[in-house]
Scaffold this motif. Structure first.
Motif, PDB file in Angstrom:
ATOM      1  N   VAL A   5       0.905  -1.188  -0.058  1.00 12.36           N
ATOM      2  CA  VAL A   5      -0.032  -0.166   0.056  1.00 12.36           C
ATOM      3  C   VAL A   5       0.895   1.261  -0.108  1.00 12.36           C
ATOM      4  CG1 VAL A   5      -1.799   1.280   1.063  1.00 12.36           C
ATOM      5  CG2 VAL A   5      -1.751  -1.132   1.168  1.00 12.36           C
ATOM      6  N   GLU A   6       0.742   2.107  -1.011  1.00 11.22           N
ATOM      7  CA  GLU A   6       1.642   3.119  -1.157  1.00 11.22           C
ATOM      8  C   GLU A   6       0.813   4.357  -0.574  1.00 11.22           C
ATOM      9  OE1 GLU A   6       3.186   1.560  -5.637  1.00 11.22           O
ATOM     10  OE2 GLU A   6       3.327   3.835  -5.054  1.00 11.22           O
ATOM     11  N   SER A   7       1.689   5.532  -0.236  1.00 17.21           N
ATOM     12  CA  SER A   7       1.046   6.678   0.133  1.00 17.21           C
ATOM     13  C   SER A   7       2.157   8.037   0.013  1.00 17.21           C
ATOM     14  CB  SER A   7       0.533   6.805   1.591  1.00 17.21           C
ATOM     15  OG  SER A   7       1.357   6.532   2.360  1.00 17.21           O
ATOM     16  N   SER A  85      14.489  18.622  -4.089  1.00 13.74           N
ATOM     17  CA  SER A  85      14.620  19.247  -5.443  1.00 13.74           C
ATOM     18  C   SER A  85      14.095  18.558  -6.718  1.00 13.74           C
ATOM     19  CB  SER A  85      16.575  19.280  -5.468  1.00 13.74           C
ATOM     20  OG  SER A  85      16.892  19.521  -4.518  1.00 13.74           O
ATOM     21  N   LEU A  86      12.727  18.443  -6.310  1.00 12.89           N
ATOM     22  CA  LEU A  86      12.076  17.815  -7.495  1.00 12.89           C
ATOM     23  C   LEU A  86      12.197  18.638  -8.802  1.00 12.89           C
ATOM     24  CD1 LEU A  86       9.237  16.357  -5.312  1.00 12.89           C
ATOM     25  CD2 LEU A  86      10.636  14.942  -6.932  1.00 12.89           C
ATOM     26  N   LYS A  87      12.098  17.966 -10.106  1.00 11.26           N
ATOM     27  CA  LYS A  87      12.146  18.745 -11.125  1.00 11.26           C
ATOM     28  C   LYS A  87      10.921  18.095 -12.077  1.00 11.26           C
ATOM     29  CE  LYS A  87      17.261  18.346 -11.313  1.00 11.26           C
ATOM     30  NZ  LYS A  87      18.369  17.475 -12.209  1.00 11.26           N
ATOM     31  N   PRO A  88      10.374  19.033 -13.028  1.00 13.47           N
ATOM     32  CA  PRO A  88       9.131  18.466 -13.793  1.00 13.47           C
ATOM     33  C   PRO A  88       9.552  17.102 -14.471  1.00 13.47           C
ATOM     34  CG  PRO A  88       9.786  20.842 -13.998  1.00 13.47           C
ATOM     35  CD  PRO A  88      10.756  20.419 -13.217  1.00 13.47           C
ATOM     36  N   GLU A  89      10.526  16.640 -14.750  1.00 13.81           N
ATOM     37  CA  GLU A  89      10.864  15.641 -15.457  1.00 13.81           C
ATOM     38  C   GLU A  89      10.668  14.391 -14.444  1.00 13.81           C
ATOM     39  OE1 GLU A  89      12.932  18.234 -15.553  1.00 13.81           O
ATOM     40  OE2 GLU A  89      15.103  17.740 -15.548  1.00 13.81           O
ATOM     41  N   ASP A  90      10.460  14.614 -12.970  1.00 16.32           N
ATOM     42  CA  ASP A  90      10.425  13.699 -12.398  1.00 16.32           C
ATOM     43  C   ASP A  90       8.922  13.228 -12.238  1.00 16.32           C
ATOM     44  OD1 ASP A  90      12.570  15.212  -9.815  1.00 16.32           O
ATOM     45  OD2 ASP A  90      13.067  13.415 -11.082  1.00 16.32           O
ATOM     46  N   THR A  91       8.128  13.993 -12.972  1.00 19.75           N
ATOM     47  CA  THR A  91       6.713  13.581 -12.841  1.00 19.75           C
ATOM     48  C   THR A  91       6.445  12.065 -13.550  1.00 19.75           C
ATOM     49  OG1 THR A  91       6.073  15.820 -13.340  1.00 19.75           O
ATOM     50  CG2 THR A  91       4.614  14.237 -13.900  1.00 19.75           C
ATOM     51  N   ALA A  92       5.774  11.197 -12.826  1.00 24.14           N
ATOM     52  CA  ALA A  92       5.323   9.862 -13.145  1.00 24.14           C
ATOM     53  C   ALA A  92       4.579   9.222 -12.092  1.00 24.14           C
ATOM     54  CB  ALA A  92       6.699   9.100 -13.480  1.00 24.14           C
ATOM     55  N   VAL A  93       4.042   8.054 -12.602  1.00 22.65           N
ATOM     56  CA  VAL A  93       3.463   7.208 -11.570  1.00 22.65           C
ATOM     57  C   VAL A  93       4.679   6.363 -10.792  1.00 22.65           C
ATOM     58  CG1 VAL A  93       1.822   5.390 -10.758  1.00 22.65           C
ATOM     59  CG2 VAL A  93       1.390   7.129 -12.662  1.00 22.65           C
ATOM     60  N   TYR A  94       4.617   6.434  -9.525  1.00 24.62           N
ATOM     61  CA  TYR A  94       5.756   5.593  -8.766  1.00 24.62           C
ATOM     62  C   TYR A  94       5.296   4.466  -8.089  1.00 24.62           C
ATOM     63  CZ  TYR A  94       8.839   9.619  -9.305  1.00 24.62           C
ATOM     64  OH  TYR A  94       9.824  10.560  -9.792  1.00 24.62           O
ATOM     65  N   TYR A  95       5.870   3.336  -8.453  1.00 29.98           N
ATOM     66  CA  TYR A  95       5.453   2.153  -8.140  1.00 29.98           C
ATOM     67  C   TYR A  95       6.644   1.318  -6.961  1.00 29.98           C
ATOM     68  CZ  TYR A  95       2.278   1.988 -12.013  1.00 29.98           C
ATOM     69  OH  TYR A  95       1.404   2.478 -12.956  1.00 29.98           O
ATOM     70  N   CYS A  96       6.215   0.915  -6.065  1.00 32.68           N
ATOM     71  CA  CYS A  96       7.059   0.289  -5.068  1.00 32.68           C
ATOM     72  C   CYS A  96       7.094  -1.207  -5.215  1.00 32.68           C
ATOM     73  CB  CYS A  96       6.675   0.312  -3.526  1.00 32.68           C
ATOM     74  SG  CYS A  96       5.418  -0.164  -3.018  1.00 32.68           S
ATOM     75  N   SER A 111       6.221  -8.642  -5.566  1.00 33.85           N
ATOM     76  CA  SER A 111       5.000  -8.048  -4.960  1.00 33.85           C
ATOM     77  C   SER A 111       5.135  -6.637  -5.406  1.00 33.85           C
ATOM     78  CB  SER A 111       4.680  -7.949  -3.695  1.00 33.85           C
ATOM     79  OG  SER A 111       4.287  -9.301  -3.134  1.00 33.85           O
ATOM     80  N   TRP A 112       4.005  -5.716  -5.849  1.00 29.28           N
ATOM     81  CA  TRP A 112       4.078  -4.570  -6.571  1.00 29.28           C
ATOM     82  C   TRP A 112       2.785  -3.749  -5.704  1.00 29.28           C
ATOM     83  CZ3 TRP A 112       7.739  -2.606  -9.896  1.00 29.28           C
ATOM     84  CH2 TRP A 112       8.526  -3.533 -10.499  1.00 29.28           C
ATOM     85  N   GLY A 113       3.078  -2.246  -5.474  1.00 28.83           N
ATOM     86  CA  GLY A 113       2.240  -1.417  -5.017  1.00 28.83           C
ATOM     87  C   GLY A 113       1.332  -0.928  -6.320  1.00 28.83           C
ATOM     88  N   GLN A 114       0.325  -0.357  -5.720  1.00 31.60           N
ATOM     89  CA  GLN A 114      -0.930   0.100  -6.886  1.00 31.60           C
ATOM     90  C   GLN A 114      -0.248   1.655  -7.656  1.00 31.60           C
ATOM     91  OE1 GLN A 114      -0.895   0.868  -3.804  1.00 31.60           O
ATOM     92  NE2 GLN A 114      -1.596   2.906  -3.434  1.00 31.60           N
ATOM     93  N   GLY A 115       0.581   1.977  -7.211  1.00 30.85           N
ATOM     94  CA  GLY A 115       1.301   3.274  -8.015  1.00 30.85           C
ATOM     95  C   GLY A 115       0.525   4.518  -7.209  1.00 30.85           C
ATOM     96  N   THR A 116       1.185   5.688  -7.417  1.00 32.45           N
ATOM     97  CA  THR A 116       0.974   6.710  -6.827  1.00 32.45           C
ATOM     98  C   THR A 116       1.578   7.749  -7.719  1.00 32.45           C
ATOM     99  OG1 THR A 116       0.940   8.146  -4.880  1.00 32.45           O
ATOM    100  CG2 THR A 116       2.810   7.061  -5.088  1.00 32.45           C
ATOM    101  N   GLN A 117       0.538   8.983  -8.108  1.00 27.92           N
ATOM    102  CA  GLN A 117       1.060   9.877  -9.108  1.00 27.92           C
ATOM    103  C   GLN A 117       1.770  10.837  -8.142  1.00 27.92           C
ATOM    104  OE1 GLN A 117       0.337  10.225 -12.239  1.00 27.92           O
ATOM    105  NE2 GLN A 117       1.692  11.862 -12.238  1.00 27.92           N
ATOM    106  N   VAL A 118       3.039  11.301  -8.921  1.00 28.13           N
ATOM    107  CA  VAL A 118       3.695  12.394  -8.591  1.00 28.13           C
ATOM    108  C   VAL A 118       3.862  13.670  -9.756  1.00 28.13           C
ATOM    109  CG1 VAL A 118       5.959  13.313  -7.799  1.00 28.13           C
ATOM    110  CG2 VAL A 118       5.229  11.244  -6.945  1.00 28.13           C
ATOM    111  N   THR A 119       3.347  14.736  -9.228  1.00 30.41           N
ATOM    112  CA  THR A 119       3.382  15.624 -10.478  1.00 30.41           C
ATOM    113  C   THR A 119       4.237  16.841  -9.893  1.00 30.41           C
ATOM    114  OG1 THR A 119       1.219  15.094 -11.234  1.00 30.41           O
ATOM    115  CG2 THR A 119       1.987  17.280 -11.973  1.00 30.41           C
ATOM    116  N   VAL A 120       5.027  17.249 -10.955  1.00 31.58           N
ATOM    117  CA  VAL A 120       5.919  18.253 -10.417  1.00 31.58           C
ATOM    118  C   VAL A 120       5.892  19.583 -11.442  1.00 31.58           C
ATOM    119  CG1 VAL A 120       8.299  19.334  -9.794  1.00 31.58           C
ATOM    120  CG2 VAL A 120       7.828  16.791  -9.355  1.00 31.58           C
ATOM    121  N   SER A 121       5.352  20.695 -11.047  1.00 26.62           N
ATOM    122  CA  SER A 121       5.257  21.685 -11.959  1.00 26.62           C
ATOM    123  C   SER A 121       6.095  22.671 -11.894  1.00 26.62           C
ATOM    124  CB  SER A 121       3.889  22.509 -11.536  1.00 26.62           C
ATOM    125  OG  SER A 121       4.202  23.024 -10.419  1.00 26.62           O
ATOM    126  N   SER A 122       6.378  23.100 -13.239  1.00 29.28           N
ATOM    127  CA  SER A 122       7.425  24.032 -13.216  1.00 29.28           C
ATOM    128  C   SER A 122       7.280  25.714 -12.994  1.00 29.28           C
ATOM    129  CB  SER A 122       7.942  24.274 -14.811  1.00 29.28           C
ATOM    130  OG  SER A 122       6.958  24.596 -15.480  1.00 29.28           O
TER     131      SER A 122
END
Length: 122
Positions: A5-7, A85-96, A111-122
């Motif tokens: 379970v991701e958060s 120091s997040l960058k716009p190119e780090d935008t992705a769905v992250y899975y554990c 085992s895989w997590g369900q994914g969590t969205q990370v969005t970095v705006s410029s």
């Protein structure tokens, strides 16, 4: 059956920080070997971000070295990803990911997590 379970995902401005968590939940867990974080941006293949062994040895993709830190709490069956120091190119769905040894019968389960969205705006 093991659930990861991701958060912690969300929207952040460039230069900001986020912390992702991923907890393994099951009565059948004997131990957990390697844990990792992957990410997948739109239109791209899933890529490895960071890994950590049970003993704490870490490895990182070149693109995140010096900015991201992976850690784990073996007592809580949890892996974390501190992202600075997040960058716009780090935008992705992250899975554990976790390599979990379960009982009855004893075997290794990927085992895989369900994914969590990370969005970095410029």
């Amino acid at each position: 059956q093991v659930q990861l379970v991701e958060s912690g995902g969300g929207l952040v401005q460039a230069g900001g920080s986020l912390r992702l968590s991923c907890a393994a939940a099951s009565r059948s867990i004997f131990s957990i070997n390697d844990m990792a974080w992957y990410r997948q941006a739109p239109g791209k293949q899933r890529e490895l971000v960071a890994t950590i062994t049970r003993g704490g040895t870490t490895n990182y993709a070149d693109s995140v070295k010096g900015r991201f830190t992976i850690s784990r709490d073996n007592a809580k069956n949890t892996v974390y990803l501190q992202m600075n120091s997040l960058k716009p190119e780090d935008t992705a769905v992250y899975y554990c990911y976790a390599g979990i040894i379960i009982t009855t019968p004893v075997r290794l389960v990927d085992s895989w997590g369900q994914g969590t969205q990370v969005t970095v705006s410029s």
